[in-house]
Design a protein around this motif. Structure first.
Motif, PDB file in Angstrom:
ATOM      1  N   UNK A 130      51.449  42.063  54.658  1.00 26.11           N
ATOM      2  CA  UNK A 130      51.265  42.015  53.205  1.00 26.11           C
ATOM      3  C   UNK A 130      50.825  40.603  52.826  1.00 26.11           C
ATOM      4  N   UNK A 131      49.642  40.508  52.214  1.00 22.47           N
ATOM      5  CA  UNK A 131      49.072  39.220  51.798  1.00 22.47           C
ATOM      6  C   UNK A 131      48.934  39.249  50.279  1.00 22.47           C
ATOM      7  N   UNK A 132      49.384  38.193  49.620  1.00 19.15           N
ATOM      8  CA  UNK A 132      49.413  38.167  48.151  1.00 19.15           C
ATOM      9  C   UNK A 132      48.705  36.935  47.610  1.00 19.15           C
ATOM     10  N   UNK A 133      48.105  37.092  46.430  1.00 16.29           N
ATOM     11  CA  UNK A 133      47.498  35.957  45.738  1.00 16.29           C
ATOM     12  C   UNK A 133      47.570  36.217  44.239  1.00 16.29           C
ATOM     13  N   UNK A 134      47.672  35.138  43.457  1.00 13.83           N
ATOM     14  CA  UNK A 134      47.651  35.268  42.000  1.00 13.83           C
ATOM     15  C   UNK A 134      46.349  34.713  41.430  1.00 13.83           C
ATOM     16  N   UNK A 135      45.397  34.396  42.305  1.00 14.29           N
ATOM     17  CA  UNK A 135      44.108  33.834  41.886  1.00 14.29           C
ATOM     18  C   UNK A 135      42.965  34.577  42.556  1.00 14.29           C
ATOM     19  N   UNK A 136      41.897  34.826  41.803  1.00 15.74           N
ATOM     20  CA  UNK A 136      40.680  35.423  42.366  1.00 15.74           C
ATOM     21  C   UNK A 136      39.537  35.185  41.400  1.00 15.74           C
ATOM     22  N   UNK A 137      38.328  35.145  41.927  1.00 13.59           N
ATOM     23  CA  UNK A 137      37.141  35.031  41.081  1.00 13.59           C
ATOM     24  C   UNK A 137      36.887  36.347  40.353  1.00 13.59           C
ATOM     25  N   UNK A 138      35.981  36.318  39.385  1.00  8.85           N
ATOM     26  CA  UNK A 138      35.532  37.533  38.714  1.00  8.85           C
ATOM     27  C   UNK A 138      34.337  38.118  39.468  1.00  8.85           C
ATOM     28  N   UNK A 139      33.943  39.321  39.065  1.00 14.60           N
ATOM     29  CA  UNK A 139      32.753  39.938  39.657  1.00 14.60           C
ATOM     30  C   UNK A 139      31.512  39.101  39.386  1.00 14.60           C
ATOM     31  N   UNK A 140      31.461  38.452  38.219  1.00 12.67           N
ATOM     32  CA  UNK A 140      30.312  37.615  37.886  1.00 12.67           C
ATOM     33  C   UNK A 140      30.250  36.380  38.773  1.00 12.67           C
ATOM     34  N   UNK A 141      31.408  35.994  39.312  1.00 13.95           N
ATOM     35  CA  UNK A 141      31.464  34.831  40.191  1.00 13.95           C
ATOM     36  C   UNK A 141      31.351  35.309  41.645  1.00 13.95           C
ATOM     37  N   UNK A 142      32.369  35.075  42.458  1.00 15.18           N
ATOM     38  CA  UNK A 142      32.228  35.377  43.882  1.00 15.18           C
ATOM     39  C   UNK A 142      33.313  36.315  44.410  1.00 15.18           C
ATOM     40  N   UNK A 143      33.807  37.244  43.563  1.00 20.32           N
ATOM     41  CA  UNK A 143      34.903  38.110  43.999  1.00 20.32           C
ATOM     42  C   UNK A 143      34.547  38.903  45.249  1.00 20.32           C
TER      43      UNK A 143
END
Length: 428
Positions: free
Chosen positions: A195-208
């Motif tokens: 199980x890998x977790x994150x509270x940060x991610x780019x948007x689709x407009x960026x580099x998701x």
């Protein structure tokens, strides 16, 4: 501009244009409309097959001829399975494609094609593909998806449904690491390294999508990605809120999950206004559910109640309703009632015979379909399997063969023809 006087018009012989389906579908351009996931694709595939085979459609006589079906929201694997359920007889006049600029498969080629296995992530609940989990704010969605993320990563059943163990990425974009830590501590005493977790991610407009691609490269055993919430990765564009924008957002994510063979679950909200159909409460236009492979909607009769209902619908499973109860001590949702039993495939005698041929004592078998028929007849001479039927049954039921009997099916082309490969891996 071409013009006629009335006498000329009445004396002109125009070519005959008979109905395609008598009293139902004349020549011309028509719309078939319906709510998302109501069964339109099943209906038009049935129409395409029955017209191409010259069979009546819904009791109305049809005019036999070639039919082109552009199933632009589907996959060949899904079409193959649906046609195998629908009929045992091929129609050489049915041509199918999932790409508008490429006409790729006629029915005979489609049914004889071996596609890579894509087993369900959660049996009867979450196949591979792109799905929504929608519910009112603060109703318990994040608890539910964290539970799902942990239990799938640990290979445990989720709400009583068996899961396929693998790496799970949970993007908890409205949470903090401290909150996730506390909830997991309440939920379990056993760690899951997958199980890998994150509270940060780019948007689709960026580099998701590039970020997700890099993650899958680093963690190739990934089976499930959860994005909580959809709105956090959409970004802001001038036409947000339009059908086209909603559809395009989900279509990009669906293309990604289809190409990688994973499940992508998008947490989303429902509207305040109620609706007769609970899936009509999903926030946004019909483009969101229309582009997705399915949806799970979590809802309550009373917000303060610990009881809830989870309704499930999708392209690859029948509609299911689960009654749930939240256990605040362990931060877990539990099933109290399965109101709609999930569909179960009827038993297939071929799979049982294959389990007697390939097992722990005899873990490998390879040969042609004709040779496989001979081996099976030695096991039970009363069974009559044809080579062609065996290949098609294996193509469609390979996931069941692996899940229930621990046998992986493969095939390869040689100069002498197609060779079937069966390998025993054990039931997980």
């Amino acid at each position: 501009m071409r013009i006629f006087s009335m006498p000329e018009l009445m004396d002109t012989h125009f070519p005959s244009r008979p109905c395609i389906i008598e009293n139902l579908l004349p020549a011309g351009t028509y719309l078939l409309a319906g709510a998302p996931k109501i069964g339109k694709s099943f209906l038009v595939l049935q129409m395409a097959y029955q017209v191409s085979a010259g069979e009546p459609f819904l009791g109305f006589p049809s005019r036999q001829g070639t039919v082109l079906y552009l199933a632009l929201e589907d996959t060949y694997e899904r079409l193959q399975k649906r046609l195998a359920q629908m009929t045992e007889r091929d129609s050489p006049d049915l041509v199918l494609s999932v790409l508008a600029d490429t006409l790729e498969e006629d029915l005979l080629e489609l049914m004889d094609t071996h596609f890579p296995s894509r087993p369900c992530i959660i049996e009867n609940l979450l196949p591979a593909g792109t799905y929504l989990l929608a519910g009112a704010p603060k109703i318990g969605k994040s608890f539910l998806v964290l539970q799902m993320a942990y239990q799938v990563s640990a290979g445990e059943p989720f709400l009583g449904f068996p899961s396929r163990q693998g790496t799970v990425l949970y993007l908890a974009l409205e949470d903090t690491y401290e909150r996730l830590q506390k909830r997991l501590a309440q939920m379990t005493e056993r760690d899951s390294p997958d199980l890998v977790l994150s509270v940060l991610a780019d948007t689709l407009e960026e580099d998701l999508l590039e970020q997700l691609e890099s993650f899958l490269f680093e963690y190739p055993e990934t089976v499930l990605v959860i994005i909580d919430t959809l709105q956090r990765i959409r970004g802001r564009t001038p036409d947000n809120g339009s059908y086209a924008a909603d559809y395009d957002t989900i279509a990009k994510l669906k293309a990604f999950s289809d190409q990688r063979g994973i499940a992508l679950l998008l947490v989303h909200h429902t509207r305040k206004e109620g609706a007769e159909d609970v899936f009509d409460t999903i926030s946004g236009t019909n483009g969101i559910l229309g582009a997705a492979d399915g949806a799970l909607v979590l809802h309550k009769d009373k917000r303060t109640s610990g009881d809830a209902i989870l309704d499930v619908v999708g392209r690859d499973q029948p509609q299911i309703r689960l009654r749930l109860r939240f256990d605040p001590t362990h931060s877990l949702w539990q099933v109290t009632e399965v109101e709609t039993e999930p569909f179960r495939e009827p038993p297939n005698p071929l799979l049982e015979f294959l389990s007697r041929l390939v097992n722990e004592e005899n873990p490998l078998w390879s040969g042609t379909a004709t040779e496989l028929v001979q081996c099976l007849s030695e096991i039970d001479s009363t069974q009559a399997f044809s080579p062609n039927w065996i290949v098609r049954a294996l193509n469609v039921r390979q996931d069941d063969l692996l899940r229930k009997y621990g046998i992986r099916y493969g095939s390869r082309r040689t100069k002498d023809g197609k060779v079937i490969l069966l390998r025993w891996e054990g039931v997980r």
